[in-house]
Design a protein around this motif. Structure first.
Motif, PDB file in Angstrom:
ATOM      1  N   GLN A 158       0.369   6.576  -5.734  1.00 22.23           N
ATOM      2  CA  GLN A 158       1.739   7.065  -5.729  1.00 22.23           C
ATOM      3  C   GLN A 158       2.487   6.469  -4.557  1.00 22.23           C
ATOM      4  O   GLN A 158       2.114   6.684  -3.397  1.00 22.23           O
ATOM      5  N   ALA A 159       3.521   5.711  -4.874  1.00 25.33           N
ATOM      6  CA  ALA A 159       4.395   5.140  -3.850  1.00 25.33           C
ATOM      7  C   ALA A 159       5.586   6.067  -3.655  1.00 25.33           C
ATOM      8  O   ALA A 159       5.939   6.829  -4.557  1.00 25.33           O
ATOM      9  N   PRO A 160       6.222   6.004  -2.501  1.00 18.01           N
ATOM     10  CA  PRO A 160       7.388   6.856  -2.241  1.00 18.01           C
ATOM     11  C   PRO A 160       8.460   6.679  -3.316  1.00 18.01           C
ATOM     12  O   PRO A 160       8.815   5.551  -3.665  1.00 18.01           O
ATOM     13  N   GLY A 161       8.942   7.794  -3.846  1.00 17.44           N
ATOM     14  CA  GLY A 161       9.985   7.746  -4.854  1.00 17.44           C
ATOM     15  C   GLY A 161       9.497   7.405  -6.245  1.00 17.44           C
ATOM     16  O   GLY A 161      10.301   7.245  -7.165  1.00 17.44           O
ATOM     17  N   HIS A 162       8.202   7.285  -6.420  1.00 19.21           N
ATOM     18  CA  HIS A 162       7.628   6.950  -7.724  1.00 19.21           C
ATOM     19  C   HIS A 162       6.661   8.037  -8.177  1.00 19.21           C
ATOM     20  O   HIS A 162       6.128   8.797  -7.370  1.00 19.21           O
ATOM     21  N   GLN A 163       6.444   8.075  -9.490  1.00 16.42           N
ATOM     22  CA  GLN A 163       5.459   9.005 -10.029  1.00 16.42           C
ATOM     23  C   GLN A 163       4.060   8.476  -9.770  1.00 16.42           C
ATOM     24  O   GLN A 163       3.850   7.279  -9.573  1.00 16.42           O
TER      25      GLN A 163
ATOM     26  N   ASN B   5      -7.997  -6.988  -4.629  1.00 13.83           N
ATOM     27  CA  ASN B   5      -7.817  -8.365  -4.194  1.00 13.83           C
ATOM     28  C   ASN B   5      -6.392  -8.823  -4.471  1.00 13.83           C
ATOM     29  O   ASN B   5      -5.676  -8.205  -5.267  1.00 13.83           O
ATOM     30  N   SER B   6      -6.011  -9.900  -3.818  1.00 17.10           N
ATOM     31  CA  SER B   6      -4.667 -10.474  -4.016  1.00 17.10           C
ATOM     32  C   SER B   6      -3.594  -9.396  -3.917  1.00 17.10           C
ATOM     33  O   SER B   6      -2.716  -9.280  -4.781  1.00 17.10           O
ATOM     34  N   LEU B   7      -3.678  -8.620  -2.869  1.00 14.14           N
ATOM     35  CA  LEU B   7      -2.768  -7.480  -2.723  1.00 14.14           C
ATOM     36  C   LEU B   7      -1.332  -7.937  -2.534  1.00 14.14           C
ATOM     37  O   LEU B   7      -1.057  -8.970  -1.908  1.00 14.14           O
ATOM     38  N   LYS B   8      -0.428  -7.134  -3.090  1.00 10.95           N
ATOM     39  CA  LYS B   8       0.991  -7.403  -3.016  1.00 10.95           C
ATOM     40  C   LYS B   8       1.674  -6.224  -2.306  1.00 10.95           C
ATOM     41  O   LYS B   8       1.126  -5.119  -2.258  1.00 10.95           O
ATOM     42  N   SER B   9       2.878  -6.449  -1.832  1.00 10.71           N
ATOM     43  CA  SER B   9       3.599  -5.374  -1.153  1.00 10.71           C
ATOM     44  C   SER B   9       3.810  -4.175  -2.075  1.00 10.71           C
ATOM     45  O   SER B   9       3.786  -3.023  -1.627  1.00 10.71           O
ATOM     46  N   GLU B  10       3.958  -4.447  -3.361  1.00 14.80           N
ATOM     47  CA  GLU B  10       4.172  -3.352  -4.314  1.00 14.80           C
ATOM     48  C   GLU B  10       2.914  -2.534  -4.578  1.00 14.80           C
ATOM     49  O   GLU B  10       2.968  -1.528  -5.283  1.00 14.80           O
ATOM     50  N   ASP B  11       1.794  -2.949  -4.023  1.00 19.06           N
ATOM     51  CA  ASP B  11       0.570  -2.154  -4.115  1.00 19.06           C
ATOM     52  C   ASP B  11       0.525  -1.070  -3.037  1.00 19.06           C
ATOM     53  O   ASP B  11      -0.364  -0.207  -3.064  1.00 19.06           O
ATOM     54  N   SER B  12       1.467  -1.101  -2.114  1.00 22.64           N
ATOM     55  CA  SER B  12       1.505  -0.093  -1.054  1.00 22.64           C
ATOM     56  C   SER B  12       1.746   1.280  -1.665  1.00 22.64           C
ATOM     57  O   SER B  12       2.706   1.477  -2.422  1.00 22.64           O
ATOM     58  N   ALA B  13       0.874   2.212  -1.342  1.00 24.90           N
ATOM     59  CA  ALA B  13       0.958   3.555  -1.926  1.00 24.90           C
ATOM     60  C   ALA B  13      -0.151   4.408  -1.319  1.00 24.90           C
ATOM     61  O   ALA B  13      -1.025   3.893  -0.607  1.00 24.90           O
ATOM     62  N   VAL B  14      -0.098   5.684  -1.634  1.00 22.00           N
ATOM     63  CA  VAL B  14      -1.241   6.550  -1.366  1.00 22.00           C
ATOM     64  C   VAL B  14      -2.138   6.501  -2.605  1.00 22.00           C
ATOM     65  O   VAL B  14      -1.660   6.704  -3.716  1.00 22.00           O
ATOM     66  N   TYR B  15      -3.404   6.213  -2.388  1.00 22.68           N
ATOM     67  CA  TYR B  15      -4.358   6.081  -3.480  1.00 22.68           C
ATOM     68  C   TYR B  15      -5.226   7.335  -3.550  1.00 22.68           C
ATOM     69  O   TYR B  15      -5.758   7.793  -2.532  1.00 22.68           O
ATOM     70  N   TYR B  16      -5.356   7.854  -4.762  1.00 23.95           N
ATOM     71  CA  TYR B  16      -6.123   9.071  -4.992  1.00 23.95           C
ATOM     72  C   TYR B  16      -7.260   8.793  -5.967  1.00 23.95           C
ATOM     73  O   TYR B  16      -7.058   8.126  -6.987  1.00 23.95           O
ATOM     74  N   CYS B  17      -8.428   9.331  -5.678  1.00 22.62           N
ATOM     75  CA  CYS B  17      -9.479   9.298  -6.682  1.00 22.62           C
ATOM     76  C   CYS B  17      -9.467  10.622  -7.437  1.00 22.62           C
ATOM     77  O   CYS B  17      -9.031  11.647  -6.904  1.00 22.62           O
ATOM     78  N   ALA B  18      -9.901  10.566  -8.676  1.00 28.32           N
ATOM     79  CA  ALA B  18      -9.885  11.741  -9.530  1.00 28.32           C
ATOM     80  C   ALA B  18     -11.079  11.696 -10.465  1.00 28.32           C
ATOM     81  O   ALA B  18     -11.633  10.627 -10.737  1.00 28.32           O
ATOM     82  N   ALA B  19     -11.450  12.864 -10.949  1.00 31.83           N
ATOM     83  CA  ALA B  19     -12.602  12.953 -11.847  1.00 31.83           C
ATOM     84  C   ALA B  19     -12.291  13.880 -13.010  1.00 31.83           C
ATOM     85  O   ALA B  19     -11.574  14.882 -12.860  1.00 31.83           O
ATOM     86  N   ALA B  20     -12.856  13.524 -14.148  1.00 36.76           N
ATOM     87  CA  ALA B  20     -12.750  14.358 -15.348  1.00 36.76           C
ATOM     88  C   ALA B  20     -14.085  15.029 -15.594  1.00 36.76           C
ATOM     89  O   ALA B  20     -15.127  14.571 -15.113  1.00 36.76           O
ATOM     90  N   ASP B  21     -14.057  16.110 -16.364  1.00 38.92           N
ATOM     91  CA  ASP B  21     -15.309  16.805 -16.653  1.00 38.92           C
ATOM     92  C   ASP B  21     -15.765  16.508 -18.083  1.00 38.92           C
ATOM     93  O   ASP B  21     -15.241  15.605 -18.744  1.00 38.92           O
TER      94      ASP B  21
END
Length: 124
Positions: free
Chosen positions: A38-43, A82-98
């Motif tokens: 999730q980046a600022p201002g984005h879902q 890899n090959s990271l771009k500025s638009e990859d800047s965000a908070v990254y969350y891991c999640a799990a399903a049951d």
């Protein structure tokens, strides 16, 4: 089940970074795992998912650059970016399903548990 994400940081555009997510608790309940961001201002955006058997799926925005993997014995999941771009800047969350998501495609899983998020900043 608890998830702990780590590995975020600051990297230059074109560089690489590896995120990790460690699961603890009743890990036998975990089926599909995934990374969202999730980046600022984005879902919040689902970007990569992996089933317990190793089937993977990626969002078009990261396909060919990011690799998701998991080690069921160690209850770990990783995201090699890899090959990271500025638009990859965000908070990254891991999640799990049951187990309710065991028979659905990776991107159709219902996310029951979330990690705390780790910041990734890509400087241009």
């Amino acid at each position: 089940v608890q998830l702990q994400a780590s590995g975020g940081g600051l990297v230059q555009a074109g560089g690489s970074l590896r995120l990790s997510c460690e699961a603890s608790g009743s890990t036998f309940e975990i089926t599909t795992m995934a990374w969202h961001r999730q980046a600022p201002g984005h879902q919040r955006e689902l970007i990569a998912a992996v089933t317990r058997s190793g089937r993977t799926d990626y969002a078009d925005s990261v396909k060919g650059r990011f690799i998701i993997s998991r080690d069921n014995d160690k209850n770990m999941m990783a995201l090699q970016m890899n090959s990271l771009k500025s638009e990859d800047s965000a908070v990254y969350y891991c999640a799990a399903a049951d187990t309710q998501s065991v028979y659905v495609p990776p991107f159709r899983a219902i996310w029951r548990v979330w990690g705390q998020g780790t910041q990734v900043t890509v400087s241009s």
